[in-house]
Design a protein around this motif. Structure first.
Motif, PDB file in Angstrom:
ATOM      1  N   GLU A  54      19.018  38.136  -1.487  1.00 14.62           N
ATOM      2  CA  GLU A  54      18.491  36.847  -1.065  1.00 14.62           C
ATOM      3  C   GLU A  54      17.020  36.706  -1.437  1.00 14.62           C
ATOM      4  O   GLU A  54      16.326  37.696  -1.672  1.00 14.62           O
ATOM      5  N   GLN A  55      16.564  35.481  -1.467  1.00 19.55           N
ATOM      6  CA  GLN A  55      15.149  35.225  -1.696  1.00 19.55           C
ATOM      7  C   GLN A  55      14.340  35.839  -0.560  1.00 19.55           C
ATOM      8  O   GLN A  55      14.592  35.586   0.607  1.00 19.55           O
ATOM      9  N   PHE A  82      22.812  33.006  -5.928  1.00 15.62           N
ATOM     10  CA  PHE A  82      21.460  32.449  -5.835  1.00 15.62           C
ATOM     11  C   PHE A  82      20.447  33.309  -6.577  1.00 15.62           C
ATOM     12  O   PHE A  82      19.495  32.795  -7.169  1.00 15.62           O
ATOM     13  N   GLN A 104      15.002  28.415  -7.616  1.00 14.95           N
ATOM     14  CA  GLN A 104      15.217  28.885  -6.247  1.00 14.95           C
ATOM     15  C   GLN A 104      14.244  28.193  -5.293  1.00 14.95           C
ATOM     16  O   GLN A 104      14.628  27.802  -4.183  1.00 14.95           O
ATOM     17  N   GLN A 146      23.005  30.297   2.975  1.00 15.14           N
ATOM     18  CA  GLN A 146      22.413  31.593   3.305  1.00 15.14           C
ATOM     19  C   GLN A 146      22.849  32.044   4.700  1.00 15.14           C
ATOM     20  O   GLN A 146      23.170  33.221   4.913  1.00 15.14           O
ATOM     21  N   SER A 151      22.120  25.783  -5.103  1.00 18.15           N
ATOM     22  CA  SER A 151      21.954  26.328  -3.753  1.00 18.15           C
ATOM     23  C   SER A 151      22.789  27.563  -3.476  1.00 18.15           C
ATOM     24  O   SER A 151      22.932  27.961  -2.322  1.00 18.15           O
ATOM     25  N   GLY A 152      23.365  28.177  -4.516  1.00 16.71           N
ATOM     26  CA  GLY A 152      24.114  29.409  -4.313  1.00 16.71           C
ATOM     27  C   GLY A 152      25.545  29.204  -3.895  1.00 16.71           C
ATOM     28  O   GLY A 152      26.136  30.103  -3.287  1.00 16.71           O
ATOM     29  N   SER A 183      15.159  25.697  -2.203  1.00 18.61           N
ATOM     30  CA  SER A 183      14.729  26.074  -0.853  1.00 18.61           C
ATOM     31  C   SER A 183      14.156  24.909  -0.066  1.00 18.61           C
ATOM     32  O   SER A 183      13.997  25.005   1.155  1.00 18.61           O
ATOM     33  N   LYS A 237      20.881  25.113   0.649  1.00 21.43           N
ATOM     34  CA  LYS A 237      20.573  26.509   0.331  1.00 21.43           C
ATOM     35  C   LYS A 237      20.526  27.346   1.601  1.00 21.43           C
ATOM     36  O   LYS A 237      21.023  28.479   1.640  1.00 21.43           O
TER      37      LYS A 237
END
Length: 266
Positions: free
Chosen positions: A230-231, A194, A202, A215, A188-189, A206, A211
């Protein structure tokens, strides 16, 4: 009102009980501080971020450790603690008293809020004083921090109550719950950037709230240039709120359907 008053009185009792348990204090309260110290020291010679906007390792890892602290104080601590109380007969004895279940929950969730706040303050103090991390000065950043913290700690606490029925006994609770929280932290970073993870991992991360909590914390404490990592190349605070709210509802439903003062199989 009596239910709320009883719950409020139990918060103090739960906090005192929490800090009397050395293993809980280390693995939930101090663990993020220890990990922040290790990563900040181990990577003290490195910087993170694009040229001209580099930050130290302590600044880079701080948001993830804050998010991990919410998960540990809520989900891990709550699920193991309640599983042990079921196993040693504490809940059965409470079930024979006039204490309402809601008062019990208020005490537990209140304890998570108190310890979570203290843990966050300790993390911020260590990052700022010991490692020289510059904390945000914009009020909007701290407003984001507050709602991510409140939503994250509430979601984690309710999921912890819901998961407390998973271990078959108090003795197995640690072995069942800790691996779950460790895996979530790694994907989860929290410990790894991440963006370094493969896309499929990823996508798996999510699905879960950690995660998104991490974020949200990164939006507060990292420079704007990190948003592109970031995603979806966005902080997506709306997604943070939606996913955490969904898991909060899931935790409420599972708790309502499964929580009992005693196990059905005992």
């Amino acid at each position: 009102m009596n239910t709320i008053a009883l719950g409020g009185s139990r918060i103090g009792y739960e906090v005192r009980s929490y800090f009397r348990q050395g293993d809980s204090v280390f693995f939930t309260f101090l663990f993020p501080v220890v990990m922040l110290t290790i990563f900040s020291t181990a990577f003290s010679s490195q910087t993170f971020g694009p040229p001209g906007e580099e930050i130290s390792a302590a600044a880079f890892y701080l948001p993830g450790m804050l998010a991990a602290g919410l998960l540990l104080s809520g989900l891990q601590n709550m699920s193991i603690d309640i599983a042990n109380e079921k196993s040693d007969g504490t809940l059965k004895r409470l079930g024979g008293t006039p204490l309402p279940v809601m008062s019990y929950f208020i005490g537990k969730i209140g304890q998570v809020f108190v310890t979570g706040i203290l843990q966050a303050l300790l993390l911020l103090a260590v990052a700022s004083i010991v490692f020289g991390v510059a904390l945000p000065t914009e009020p909007s950043k701290w407003l984001t921090f507050v709602w991510v913290f409140v939503l994250g700690v509430t979601t984690s606490a309710l999921l912890g109550i819901a998961l407390s029925g998973l271990p078959r006994s108090g003795k197995s609770a640690t072995a069942v719950i800790i691996p779950i929280t460790l895996v979530l932290q790694f994907i989860s970073g929290v410990y790894l950037a991440f963006s370094m993870l493969p896309e499929w991992l990823q996508n798996v991360a999510s699905v879960f709230p950690l995660k998104w909590m991490a974020q949200g914390m990164r939006e507060v404490f990292l420079p704007a240039s990190f948003e592109s990592m970031e995603q979806g190349e966005s902080w997506n605070l709306a997604g943070v709120a939606i996913v955490c709210a969904i898991w909060l509802v899931v935790g409420l439903i599972v708790t309502r359907l499964t929580f009992r003062w005693i196990r059905k199989d005992t």
